[in-house]
Design a protein around this motif. Structure first.
Motif, PDB file in Angstrom:
ATOM      1  N   ILE A   1     -12.740 -47.547 -16.902  1.00  0.00           N
ATOM      2  CA  ILE A   1     -12.150 -48.665 -16.145  1.00  0.00           C
ATOM      3  C   ILE A   1     -11.923 -48.248 -14.697  1.00  0.00           C
ATOM      4  O   ILE A   1     -12.252 -48.996 -13.758  1.00  0.00           O
ATOM      5  CB  ILE A   1     -10.828 -49.104 -16.801  1.00  0.00           C
ATOM      6  CG1 ILE A   1     -11.099 -49.754 -18.153  1.00  0.00           C
ATOM      7  CG2 ILE A   1     -10.074 -50.079 -15.889  1.00  0.00           C
ATOM      8  CD1 ILE A   1      -9.851 -49.982 -18.987  1.00  0.00           C
ATOM      9  N   ALA A   2     -11.383 -47.055 -14.493  1.00  0.00           N
ATOM     10  CA  ALA A   2     -11.146 -46.567 -13.136  1.00  0.00           C
ATOM     11  C   ALA A   2     -12.456 -46.382 -12.374  1.00  0.00           C
ATOM     12  O   ALA A   2     -12.539 -46.661 -11.174  1.00  0.00           O
ATOM     13  CB  ALA A   2     -10.366 -45.245 -13.190  1.00  0.00           C
ATOM     14  N   CYS A   3     -13.484 -45.929 -13.077  1.00  0.00           N
ATOM     15  CA  CYS A   3     -14.781 -45.692 -12.435  1.00  0.00           C
ATOM     16  C   CYS A   3     -15.425 -46.981 -11.942  1.00  0.00           C
ATOM     17  O   CYS A   3     -16.140 -46.990 -10.935  1.00  0.00           O
ATOM     18  CB  CYS A   3     -15.721 -44.982 -13.404  1.00  0.00           C
ATOM     19  SG  CYS A   3     -15.393 -43.213 -13.598  1.00  0.00           S
ATOM     20  N   ARG A   4     -15.180 -48.061 -12.635  1.00  0.00           N
ATOM     21  CA  ARG A   4     -15.783 -49.340 -12.238  1.00  0.00           C
ATOM     22  C   ARG A   4     -15.364 -49.742 -10.836  1.00  0.00           C
ATOM     23  O   ARG A   4     -16.114 -50.397 -10.113  1.00  0.00           O
ATOM     24  CB  ARG A   4     -15.405 -50.421 -13.251  1.00  0.00           C
ATOM     25  CG  ARG A   4     -16.141 -50.304 -14.570  1.00  0.00           C
ATOM     26  CD  ARG A   4     -15.747 -51.423 -15.533  1.00  0.00           C
ATOM     27  NE  ARG A   4     -16.536 -51.355 -16.770  1.00  0.00           N
ATOM     28  CZ  ARG A   4     -16.370 -52.180 -17.797  1.00  0.00           C
ATOM     29  NH1 ARG A   4     -15.436 -53.127 -17.732  1.00  0.00           N
ATOM     30  NH2 ARG A   4     -17.120 -52.058 -18.885  1.00  0.00           N
ATOM     31  N   GLU A   5     -14.167 -49.361 -10.423  1.00  0.00           N
ATOM     32  CA  GLU A   5     -13.674 -49.703  -9.093  1.00  0.00           C
ATOM     33  C   GLU A   5     -14.506 -49.035  -8.003  1.00  0.00           C
ATOM     34  O   GLU A   5     -14.525 -49.492  -6.860  1.00  0.00           O
ATOM     35  CB  GLU A   5     -12.203 -49.302  -8.954  1.00  0.00           C
ATOM     36  CG  GLU A   5     -11.268 -50.023  -9.914  1.00  0.00           C
ATOM     37  CD  GLU A   5     -11.260 -51.525  -9.696  1.00  0.00           C
ATOM     38  OE1 GLU A   5     -11.223 -51.952  -8.517  1.00  0.00           O
ATOM     39  OE2 GLU A   5     -11.318 -52.267 -10.699  1.00  0.00           O
ATOM     40  N   TYR A   6     -15.195 -47.946  -8.358  1.00  0.00           N
ATOM     41  CA  TYR A   6     -16.020 -47.213  -7.398  1.00  0.00           C
ATOM     42  C   TYR A   6     -17.515 -47.434  -7.627  1.00  0.00           C
ATOM     43  O   TYR A   6     -18.344 -46.792  -6.983  1.00  0.00           O
ATOM     44  CB  TYR A   6     -15.721 -45.720  -7.490  1.00  0.00           C
ATOM     45  CG  TYR A   6     -14.342 -45.335  -7.008  1.00  0.00           C
ATOM     46  CD1 TYR A   6     -14.108 -45.055  -5.660  1.00  0.00           C
ATOM     47  CD2 TYR A   6     -13.270 -45.247  -7.896  1.00  0.00           C
ATOM     48  CE1 TYR A   6     -12.839 -44.694  -5.214  1.00  0.00           C
ATOM     49  CE2 TYR A   6     -11.996 -44.887  -7.460  1.00  0.00           C
ATOM     50  CZ  TYR A   6     -11.788 -44.620  -6.117  1.00  0.00           C
ATOM     51  OH  TYR A   6     -10.532 -44.262  -5.682  1.00  0.00           O
ATOM     52  N   GLY A   7     -17.853 -48.314  -8.557  1.00  0.00           N
ATOM     53  CA  GLY A   7     -19.261 -48.539  -8.865  1.00  0.00           C
ATOM     54  C   GLY A   7     -19.902 -47.400  -9.623  1.00  0.00           C
ATOM     55  O   GLY A   7     -21.140 -47.262  -9.619  1.00  0.00           O
ATOM     56  N   ILE A   8     -19.094 -46.579 -10.281  1.00  0.00           N
ATOM     57  CA  ILE A   8     -19.599 -45.429 -11.039  1.00  0.00           C
ATOM     58  C   ILE A   8     -19.806 -45.841 -12.494  1.00  0.00           C
ATOM     59  O   ILE A   8     -18.908 -46.408 -13.121  1.00  0.00           O
ATOM     60  CB  ILE A   8     -18.617 -44.251 -10.941  1.00  0.00           C
ATOM     61  CG1 ILE A   8     -18.540 -43.755  -9.496  1.00  0.00           C
ATOM     62  CG2 ILE A   8     -19.033 -43.117 -11.878  1.00  0.00           C
ATOM     63  CD1 ILE A   8     -17.443 -42.734  -9.252  1.00  0.00           C
ATOM     64  N   LYS A   9     -20.975 -45.551 -13.026  1.00  0.00           N
ATOM     65  CA  LYS A   9     -21.314 -45.920 -14.398  1.00  0.00           C
ATOM     66  C   LYS A   9     -20.703 -44.923 -15.392  1.00  0.00           C
ATOM     67  O   LYS A   9     -20.372 -43.792 -15.037  1.00  0.00           O
ATOM     68  CB  LYS A   9     -22.832 -45.955 -14.590  1.00  0.00           C
ATOM     69  CG  LYS A   9     -23.571 -46.859 -13.613  1.00  0.00           C
ATOM     70  CD  LYS A   9     -23.177 -48.316 -13.785  1.00  0.00           C
ATOM     71  CE  LYS A   9     -24.023 -49.228 -12.888  1.00  0.00           C
ATOM     72  NZ  LYS A   9     -23.614 -50.640 -13.019  1.00  0.00           N
ATOM     73  N   SER A  10     -20.604 -45.347 -16.649  1.00  0.00           N
ATOM     74  CA  SER A  10     -20.051 -44.501 -17.697  1.00  0.00           C
ATOM     75  C   SER A  10     -21.082 -44.231 -18.777  1.00  0.00           C
ATOM     76  O   SER A  10     -21.789 -45.148 -19.227  1.00  0.00           O
ATOM     77  CB  SER A  10     -18.815 -45.159 -18.315  1.00  0.00           C
ATOM     78  OG  SER A  10     -17.692 -44.987 -17.474  1.00  0.00           O
TER      79      SER A  10
END
Length: 363
Positions: free
Chosen positions: A149-158
């Motif tokens: 969820i936090a990564c989505r704010e930076y456009g980082i995929k999981s």
């Protein structure tokens, strides 16, 4: 994190009539008395509920090439920040990461990071994705989902690197936060799963079918071939035929080499010829993207157009060479689409592996 109040609450459990609490995250369904831990070691009963003891703590962080997960069709050439915790919900005798997955020492979890800090550091380091790996993220799913969820704010995929040994309801929630996965299909026999892994085959097949039919998660499959255990022609025929019939020909599969480890030190390493044979069987049965891994084999590690045979992505270990994909992921010779998630240009991270100490970064 040695106080009960520090343990992270979870929701996939229920109270049994006999007073025990059953964990429902995976098909082990561990039934626990107060103070007991599940087989995974990191989920245990504290009070009348199951709590996670490894939230926010890791056995280490490292920037890897995405191809090391292995994912060959998801943002090739880009860096991924990888981390794991401790414990596992399977008991594979051949475990290659046993120092983490079999650890019962919380001191293994030496590095700490909140989801927000982890996402911010990944962004600062230029990572395109975050991988939950080394041990199975199924057992620390709450931490992994919060990081995603936090990564989505930076456009980082999981990216989930998992054995797929998971129950239906938590499976649905967990993968709703994932963009890609590599699922470890350890063999294609119930006997292997039970005797060598302490689990069952069908839940893993259920995970693969779920990913294909009900999600947009890009996923690839890895099978570690162990001489005399899961590398026979009949088993490889059955496995690859099942993949084509149930998941489709475009799902990549990686055949990787076993080396003696953990409780299987008496087995021989896998020869390259076995990986090449498995790849040949997969291609014969219609799999479009079959790879060899853990051994040097440029042909087996490269991607080819299934229509015209053009070399699309040349790989030497984790280093990309030839690139014959158009900006939108088509073969530049015949125009056939290559399945995957591609950008206009490949990444240039190469084969580097860079350890990261989160404590060096400001909170």
């Amino acid at each position: 994190m040695n106080k009960t109040t520090d343990f992270y609450p979870t929701k996939y459990w229920h109270l049994l009539d006999d007073g025990r609490v059953q964990c429902d995250v995976c098909p082990r369904f561990c039934k626990l008395h107060e103070g007991q831990q599940g087989l995974c070691f990191v989920r245990g009963r504290h009070g009348d509920q199951i709590r996670l003891t490894s939230y926010g703590r890791s056995s280490g962080f490292c920037i890897d090439p995405i191809e090391k997960k292995p994912l060959n069709h998801f943002l090739p050439g880009t860096p991924v920040l990888s981390f794991g915790t401790a414990g596992c919900n399977l008991a594979c005798k051949f475990c290659q990461n046993w120092d983490m997955s079999k650890s019962r020492e919380m001191d293994t979890l030496a590095d700490e990071a909140s989801p927000l800090k982890l996402a911010r550091v990944a962004h600062e380091l230029g990572c395109r994705s975050m991988a939950y790996t080394y041990n199975d993220p199924v057992i620390f799913m709450e931490y992994a989902m919060d990081v995603a969820i936090a990564c989505r704010e930076y456009g980082i995929k999981s990216v989930a690197v998992t054995a797929g040994y998971m129950s239906d309801e938590p499976r649905r929630e967990f993968f709703s936060y994932m963009d890609a996965a590599n699922v470890d299909l350890k063999a294609f026999s119930e006997a292997f799963y039970w005797k060598i892994c302490g689990g069952h085959l069908q839940p893993v097949l259920d995970t693969l079918i779920y990913l294909k039919r009900e999600t947009q998660v890009w996923f690839e499959i890895t099978t570690l071939l162990i001489p005399g255990e899961n590398d026979s022609d009949p088993e490889l025929e059955a496995l690859t035929q099942w993949v084509v019939e149930n998941l489709g020909p475009e799902v990549p599969i990686h055949f990787t080499a076993f080396h003696p480890d953990w409780k299987m030190l008496n087995h021989s390493p896998t020869p390259l010829s076995t990986l090449i044979r498995a790849r040949r069987i997969a291609i014969k049965n219609g799999i479009r993207y079959a790879y060899t891994g853990n051994m040097h084999d440029e042909k087996g590690g490269s991607t080819y157009c299934h229509q015209c045979g053009q070399l699309l992505i040349g790989r030497d270990w984790y280093t990309l060479g030839v690139w014959n994909l158009t900006a939108d992921g088509f073969c530049n010779a015949c125009g056939t689409a290559c399945a995957g998630v591609f950008e206009a240009k490949p990444g240039t991270w190469g084969a580097r592996r860079r350890p990261v100490r989160l404590r060096q970064y400001a909170d």
